[in-house]
Design a protein around this motif. Structure first.
Motif, PDB file in Angstrom:
ATOM      1  N   LEU A   1      -4.099   2.609   3.278  1.00 26.25           N
ATOM      2  CA  LEU A   1      -3.842   1.595   4.290  1.00 26.25           C
ATOM      3  C   LEU A   1      -5.145   1.008   4.814  1.00 26.25           C
ATOM      4  O   LEU A   1      -5.247  -0.205   5.050  1.00 26.25           O
ATOM      5  CB  LEU A   1      -3.043   2.203   5.446  1.00 26.25           C
ATOM      6  CG  LEU A   1      -1.590   2.585   5.131  1.00 26.25           C
ATOM      7  CD1 LEU A   1      -0.989   3.383   6.276  1.00 26.25           C
ATOM      8  CD2 LEU A   1      -0.750   1.346   4.854  1.00 26.25           C
TER       9      LEU A   1
ATOM     10  N   GLU B   1       6.373   3.784  -0.089  1.00 27.09           N
ATOM     11  CA  GLU B   1       6.099   5.203  -0.341  1.00 27.09           C
ATOM     12  C   GLU B   1       6.059   5.515  -1.832  1.00 27.09           C
ATOM     13  O   GLU B   1       5.456   6.501  -2.249  1.00 27.09           O
ATOM     14  CB  GLU B   1       7.153   6.058   0.360  1.00 27.09           C
ATOM     15  CG  GLU B   1       6.850   7.549   0.305  1.00 27.09           C
ATOM     16  CD  GLU B   1       7.668   8.343   1.296  1.00 27.09           C
ATOM     17  OE1 GLU B   1       8.196   9.398   0.895  1.00 27.09           O
ATOM     18  OE2 GLU B   1       7.781   7.926   2.467  1.00 27.09           O
TER      19      GLU B   1
ATOM     20  N   ARG C   1       4.049  -1.433   3.316  1.00 30.97           N
ATOM     21  CA  ARG C   1       4.017  -0.052   2.837  1.00 30.97           C
ATOM     22  C   ARG C   1       5.162   0.211   1.870  1.00 30.97           C
ATOM     23  O   ARG C   1       6.282  -0.257   2.072  1.00 30.97           O
ATOM     24  CB  ARG C   1       4.117   0.936   3.995  1.00 30.97           C
ATOM     25  CG  ARG C   1       3.059   0.746   5.071  1.00 30.97           C
ATOM     26  CD  ARG C   1       3.163   1.842   6.108  1.00 30.97           C
ATOM     27  NE  ARG C   1       2.265   1.586   7.234  1.00 30.97           N
ATOM     28  CZ  ARG C   1       1.925   2.499   8.125  1.00 30.97           C
ATOM     29  NH1 ARG C   1       2.423   3.723   8.044  1.00 30.97           N
ATOM     30  NH2 ARG C   1       1.101   2.197   9.116  1.00 30.97           N
TER      31      ARG C   1
ATOM     32  N   SER D   1       0.813  -1.211   0.000  1.00 34.45           N
ATOM     33  CA  SER D   1       0.000   0.000   0.000  1.00 34.45           C
ATOM     34  C   SER D   1       0.847   1.260   0.000  1.00 34.45           C
ATOM     35  O   SER D   1       1.971   1.281   0.517  1.00 34.45           O
ATOM     36  CB  SER D   1      -0.916   0.010   1.235  1.00 34.45           C
ATOM     37  OG  SER D   1      -1.660   1.212   1.321  1.00 34.45           O
ATOM     38  N   SER D   2       0.260   2.301  -0.558  1.00 36.86           N
ATOM     39  CA  SER D   2       0.719   3.667  -0.303  1.00 36.86           C
ATOM     40  C   SER D   2       0.705   3.883   1.207  1.00 36.86           C
ATOM     41  O   SER D   2      -0.114   3.292   1.917  1.00 36.86           O
ATOM     42  CB  SER D   2      -0.250   4.644  -0.983  1.00 36.86           C
ATOM     43  OG  SER D   2      -0.249   5.917  -0.350  1.00 36.86           O
ATOM     44  N   PRO D   3       1.572   4.751   1.723  1.00 33.74           N
ATOM     45  CA  PRO D   3       1.585   4.975   3.177  1.00 33.74           C
ATOM     46  C   PRO D   3       0.448   5.860   3.672  1.00 33.74           C
ATOM     47  O   PRO D   3       0.312   6.039   4.896  1.00 33.74           O
ATOM     48  CB  PRO D   3       2.945   5.648   3.396  1.00 33.74           C
ATOM     49  CG  PRO D   3       3.225   6.360   2.123  1.00 33.74           C
ATOM     50  CD  PRO D   3       2.665   5.471   1.042  1.00 33.74           C
TER      51      PRO D   3
END
Length: 234
Positions: free
Chosen positions: A60, A83, A81, A53-55
């Motif tokens: 999330l 970035e 995660r 996932s994107s942070p």
């Protein structure tokens, strides 16, 4: 033949009227949570080697709902995660209404020539740089997942609209200036199957339906796994 499931996060109170960008603490609203749960239910039978996932919180939370819905002990137990899958850094445009931004000269550049767009301010990012980091991340994860779980593994990445569109444009061999022709709605599913020869766009902006066609087909097509079936196939 690694298969990537790209998921855009669910709705937030800012999705649509405001350019949220990297706004901190922005969570899914009630609609977004329902979307995430529904998507998790749809994907519960898909064996995922990893969920990345994107942070940002909205991603999330969406990814977490997908992991929770799987209920599989042998599936991913946590959301990883990266970035590089984070939203484009829109700089001084962050948090401003889209109607207001549409009056800016840069808006036309973003629409017609996004490869030349650089968002204003100290935190602003070039659209081309955002695509580069996201595509590099996909290639890194493809190699990592294939090494850990085999070449036919499936994994999921939860990210943002412009990032997903940029990844799809790369997979289709499109110049970044064409990426505005692609759409990625909230909580949508886009599927790309990567082979040694070429990527295949399996689904785009899918917001409903079954998941039977998401896994790699059994056997190897005549001519090699990266060959496209002449006539379109069955």
């Amino acid at each position: 033949m690694t298969t990537l499931l790209l998921v855009r996060h669910g709705l937030t109170e800012l999705t649509g009227p405001v350019l949220a960008g990297w706004t901190p603490g922005l969570s899914l609203d009630e609609r977004g949570r329902a979307q995430a749960r529904a998507l998790g239910d749809r994907l519960a039978s898909v064996p995922l080697a990893a969920v990345v996932s994107s942070p940002l919180d909205r991603c999330l939370q969406t990814a977490g709902a997908i992991v929770a819905a799987s209920g599989r002990r042998d599936g991913p137990g946590e959301v990883l995660r990266d970035e590089r899958f984070g939203e484009v850094r829109y700089g001084d445009w962050t948090g401003r209404p889209l109607k207001e931004l549409a009056e800016e000269p840069l808006w036309r550049v973003v629409q017609a020539h996004p490869s030349a767009a650089v968002f204003p301010g100290a935190q602003g990012e070039a659209m081309a740089a955002a695509q580069h980091r996201a595509v590099t991340a996909v290639r890194d994860w493809n190699a990592r997942i294939a090494a850990q779980a085999g070449p036919d593994a499936v994994y999921l990445v939860c990210s943002h609209g412009d990032i997903i569109k940029a990844i799809v444009a790369d997979a289709l061999g499109l110049h970044l200036d064409q990426f505005q022709r692609i759409q990625a709605d909230p909580a949508s599913l886009t599927v790309i199957r990567y082979t040694e020869l070429r990527p295949f766009l399996v689904r785009l902006n899918d917001t409903g339906g079954g998941v039977d066609g998401l896994l790699p087909p059994p056997g190897t097509p005549a001519g090699g796994e990266g060959d496209a079936p002449v006539g379109g196939g069955a």
